[in-house]
Motif scaffolding. Structure first.
Motif, PDB file in Angstrom:
ATOM      1  N   MET A   1       0.845  -1.199   0.000  1.00 21.19           N
ATOM      2  CA  MET A   1       0.000   0.000   0.000  1.00 21.19           C
ATOM      3  C   MET A   1       0.875   1.241   0.000  1.00 21.19           C
ATOM      4  SD  MET A   1      -3.243  -0.718   2.450  1.00 21.19           S
ATOM      5  CE  MET A   1      -3.187  -2.326   3.214  1.00 21.19           C
TER       6      MET A   1
ATOM      7  N   ARG B   1       0.732   7.364   2.798  1.00 25.34           N
ATOM      8  CA  ARG B   1      -0.306   8.381   2.674  1.00 25.34           C
ATOM      9  C   ARG B   1       0.180   9.725   3.193  1.00 25.34           C
ATOM     10  NH1 ARG B   1      -5.610   6.859   5.204  1.00 25.34           N
ATOM     11  NH2 ARG B   1      -4.378   6.232   6.993  1.00 25.34           N
TER      12      ARG B   1
ATOM     13  N   ARG C   1     -10.627  -0.223   4.659  1.00 32.03           N
ATOM     14  CA  ARG C   1     -10.057   0.043   5.967  1.00 32.03           C
ATOM     15  C   ARG C   1      -8.566  -0.270   5.940  1.00 32.03           C
ATOM     16  NH1 ARG C   1     -12.051  -1.696  12.061  1.00 32.03           N
ATOM     17  NH2 ARG C   1      -9.953  -1.811  12.910  1.00 32.03           N
TER      18      ARG C   1
ATOM     19  N   PRO D   1      -4.651  -0.722   8.016  1.00 34.48           N
ATOM     20  CA  PRO D   1      -4.231  -1.290   9.312  1.00 34.48           C
ATOM     21  C   PRO D   1      -4.474  -0.277  10.436  1.00 34.48           C
ATOM     22  CG  PRO D   1      -2.544  -1.646   7.649  1.00 34.48           C
ATOM     23  CD  PRO D   1      -3.576  -0.755   7.025  1.00 34.48           C
ATOM     24  N   TRP D   2      -4.872  -0.762  11.600  1.00 33.00           N
ATOM     25  CA  TRP D   2      -5.315   0.114  12.674  1.00 33.00           C
ATOM     26  C   TRP D   2      -4.230   1.108  13.098  1.00 33.00           C
ATOM     27  CZ3 TRP D   2      -9.138   2.529  14.181  1.00 33.00           C
ATOM     28  CH2 TRP D   2      -9.257   3.044  15.472  1.00 33.00           C
ATOM     29  N   GLY D   3      -2.979   0.664  13.092  1.00 31.66           N
ATOM     30  CA  GLY D   3      -1.878   1.531  13.501  1.00 31.66           C
ATOM     31  C   GLY D   3      -1.810   2.813  12.684  1.00 31.66           C
ATOM     32  N   GLU D   4      -2.273   2.781  11.449  1.00 33.86           N
ATOM     33  CA  GLU D   4      -2.242   3.988  10.627  1.00 33.86           C
ATOM     34  C   GLU D   4      -3.269   5.014  11.094  1.00 33.86           C
ATOM     35  OE1 GLU D   4      -2.234   3.538   6.423  1.00 33.86           O
ATOM     36  OE2 GLU D   4      -0.851   1.833   6.484  1.00 33.86           O
TER      37      GLU D   4
ATOM     38  N   LEU E   1      -4.113   5.270  14.293  1.00 36.42           N
ATOM     39  CA  LEU E   1      -3.685   5.742  15.610  1.00 36.42           C
ATOM     40  C   LEU E   1      -2.654   6.857  15.529  1.00 36.42           C
ATOM     41  CD1 LEU E   1      -3.481   2.633  17.943  1.00 36.42           C
ATOM     42  CD2 LEU E   1      -5.209   4.422  17.795  1.00 36.42           C
ATOM     43  N   VAL E   2      -1.933   6.972  14.409  1.00 37.92           N
ATOM     44  CA  VAL E   2      -0.987   8.082  14.303  1.00 37.92           C
ATOM     45  C   VAL E   2      -1.691   9.350  13.817  1.00 37.92           C
ATOM     46  CG1 VAL E   2       1.062   6.654  14.060  1.00 37.92           C
ATOM     47  CG2 VAL E   2      -0.190   7.331  12.015  1.00 37.92           C
TER      48      VAL E   2
END
Lengths: 326, 321
Positions: free
Chosen positions: A1, A4, A110, A112-115, A117-118
């Motif tokens: 991916m 971003r 959607r 990955p969740w870590g993206e 959280l930043v």
């Protein structure tokens, strides 16, 4: 991916604030306030003593993955985090405030969740955001299952109200209020503006703002907290005066009037400081409310009425009864 | 409101910055069973590690694009789950075996430092920063399946209840990984458990996640840096682990301990633990101030750092004991 852009510019911000009287006999001092609001072991509670005691918790995040409310029924799924914090004014008025910002468009799937959280406090739509429909949907309240930042504010309030520092004996009866807000971008070159402030049913207030693109998200939340705090003060004092029979005579009624109005003097009258914690850029948003209906005008009239009543009741009854109504 | 004439320091957030290398290269972990197996075990470990360490360095140099790559090495000793031997016995042997393989250990850390350092409850603070990945349908309320002390990468299977009379038992439903691609690899990891006296023991994956955050320069306590390396002075090492700082700099000329990225070279029995570490790291909201400092400095250096914290971590698993 592909990587971003780190912070996509937001085209819509929304939030909800709960404001209530702290359920404790004594107002909390600044150290107890820091204890109550210490939501995280590794982050300080921000404490401020000018122009009044004010404590603000660290931000906490709640993950969401759900449809956005929208006025036209479009079910746009969005993923991200809602930021929430709590604040205590003069150890007496407790607020929890939850808010998020939404960019114009997000990835189709959607990530990955870590993206997420930043990018704290950003909720990204999958695809394009129908901005105006979502703004209306937020203010009108969504369907069950739609994003509800009010639930996040509720959850934090529930957690704080269970704190052992609180003896659950508030000095007077009052009702909590909810203030729900949305902020849309201002026209290029225009400053911030307050488009509408609505007193809705059921202790709900809605606010619609226009803000320049580079407005700081925390500053915006602080402005809305400030509006909610002062609206709650007005609501609470109005209700206090509403509940008593003025002009009644007799020692019993005198006692009742003083008992009913005293908490306002003890706990509320010194809290009125609109705009004290609002950034310079957003401070002008208070102006339209001061102009019409005139929040401070109403407050001063209420304060004067309370003082007059207390003065009147300080006069021994026989003298007070000399000039009753015809 | 920093433009204001009047300021209150207690009303403003602040975040201390830490020096950063390009790569933090971990040369291994040492557990009691490794130590008990004798120096031969460590010797074989370092012999296995050396080519991979060179490869990791070469990759970091290539990423630095011709500029000098700052690389520091570290080694973690478990003094948390089991206390064995003494620093005076273990550390010199460790350093000798590393040197024999041509490796230098720049920093030595104790695992218990990832639980508590000095008076700072590091693990507890990190646990307070967990923001669970929302399963689809999460709209702001607390998820009904949340379980304290555990963290999953998806939705747990519904709890099977004993069938009531006249009712059929609900059919089994599988758990689901939120980021699944067609099929799930569901993982549910224990973060801690409490004994009867209320004493909390942090799990190995959770402490390893804290360790990764320390190496990435992302740990703060009230804005202050946590696990700051102490220069080793003197010749010997103490007889008690508690007398050894949580993080010691053994090489005075070492590059900074914390780095934009980490690489750990470990035997493949660590694979499940490190999978759990990734699940944990993916659900921790690290200090935004620390995150911004890394972004700003790496931007100035034109060094690409992945957005997601979990993606800053890499591994080499070798077939080992």
């Amino acid at each position: 991916m592909a990587p971003r852009q780190s912070t996509p510019p937001a085209v819509l911000a929304c939030g909800e604030i709960r404001t209530c009287l702290l359920p404790a006999r004594q107002a909390l001092d600044i150290r107890s306030a820091a204890q109550l609001l210490g939501l995280r072991a590794d982050e300080r509670v921000l404490l401020s003593e000018r122009p009044g005691l004010y404590a603000r918790s660290p931000d906490t995040l709640t993950g969401v993955d759900c449809p956005l409310p929208s006025a036209n029924g479009a079910r746009i799924r969005a993923v991200g985090t809602v930021t929430a914090h709590a604040a205590l004014t003069e150890g007496r008025v407790l607020q929890t405030s939850a808010h998020c910002r939404l960019p114009a468009a997000g990835p189709d799937q959607r990530r990955p969740w870590g993206e997420y959280l930043v990018r704290p406090g950003v909720v990204e739509p999958l695809g394009r955001l129908p901005r105006d429909a979502v703004a209306e949907g937020v203010l009108g309240g969504g369907r069950h299952g739609d994003l509800d930042v009010g639930l996040v504010a509720d959850g934090l309030l529930t957690r704080l109200l269970r704190h052992p520092l609180l003896d659950q004996r508030p000095p007077f009866r009052s009702r909590p209020t909810r203030l729900r807000w949305v902020a849309l971008p201002a026209e290029p070159g225009e400053g911030p503006s307050l488009e509408r402030f609505t007193l809705a049913e059921d202790e709900l207030r809605t606010v619609r703002l226009r803000i320049p693109e580079d407005t700081d998200g925390a500053g915006l939340a602080a402005l809305c907290d400030d509006l909610a705090l002062h609206d709650w003060l007005l609501t609470t004092v109005v209700r206090m005066l509403d509940g008593i029979r003025l002009g009644a005579s007799g020692a019993e009624d005198t006692g009742a009037v003083v008992r009913a109005l005293r908490p306002a003097v003890d706990h509320l009258l010194h809290l009125w400081m609109p705009g004290a914690r609002v950034t310079r850029e957003l401070a002008p948003l208070w102006d339209p409310l001061e102009e019409r209906p005139g929040f401070t005008r109403q407050w001063q009239a209420l304060v004067q009425r309370i003082r007059d009543q207390l003065t009147l009741h300080a006069i021994p009854a026989p003298h007070r009864e000399v000039e009753p109504a015809p | 409101m920093s433009d204001a004439v009047f300021r209150e320091t207690a009303a403003e957030p602040r975040t201390q910055s830490v020096p950063l290398a390009h790569l933090s290269l971990e040369l291994g972990h040492l557990y009691m069973e490794d130590f008990e197996a004798g120096p031969g075990r460590l010797r074989r470990h370092f012999e296995e590690v050396r080519p991979w360490a060179e490869a990791a360095r070469a990759a970091a140099v290539a990423r630095a694009g011709g500029r000098r790559a700052r690389i520091s090495t570290c080694f973690l000793v478990d003094d948390y789950f089991t206390r064995f031997a003494t620093p005076a016995e273990v550390v010199p042997m460790l350093l000798a075996e590393a040197e024999r393989a041509g490796l230098t250990v720049d920093y030595l850390a104790r695992e218990s430092g990832c639980a508590v350092t000095g008076k700072t409850p590091v693990a507890e603070a990190v646990a307070g920063r967990i923001v669970e990945s929302p399963v689809p349908g999460s709209h702001g309320g607390r998820p009904p399946t949340a379980r304290t002390g555990w963290l999953a990468n998806g939705e747990r299977a519904p709890v099977a209840r004993a069938p009531q009379a006249m009712k059929r038992a609900a059919p089994w439903q599988p758990p689901r990984e939120t980021a699944a691609r067609r099929h799930s690899v569901f993982l549910d990891t224990e973060l801690w458990n409490d004994d009867a006296d209320g004493h909390r023991t942090w799990s190995c994956p959770f402490l390893a996640a804290v360790w990764q955050l320390a190496r990435l320069g992302l740990l703060r306590d009230a804005g202050e840096a946590v696990l700051v390396p102490q220069q080793h002075t003197g010749t010997g090492f103490p007889d008690d682990w508690d007398d050894l700082p949580s993080l010691v700099r053994l090489n005075p000329r070492a590059d900074p301990f914390s780095a934009y990225r980490t690489c750990s070279i470990v035997p493949n029995r660590f694979l499940p633990v490190e999978h759990a570490v990734r699940v944990v790291l993916d659900q921790i909201e690290v200090d935004p101030g620390a995150l911004a400092q890394v972004a700003e400095r790496s931007g100035k250096e034109r060094t690409a750092v992945p957005d997601s914290v979990a993606d800053r971590v890499s591994y080499v698993f070798y077939a080992g004991p």
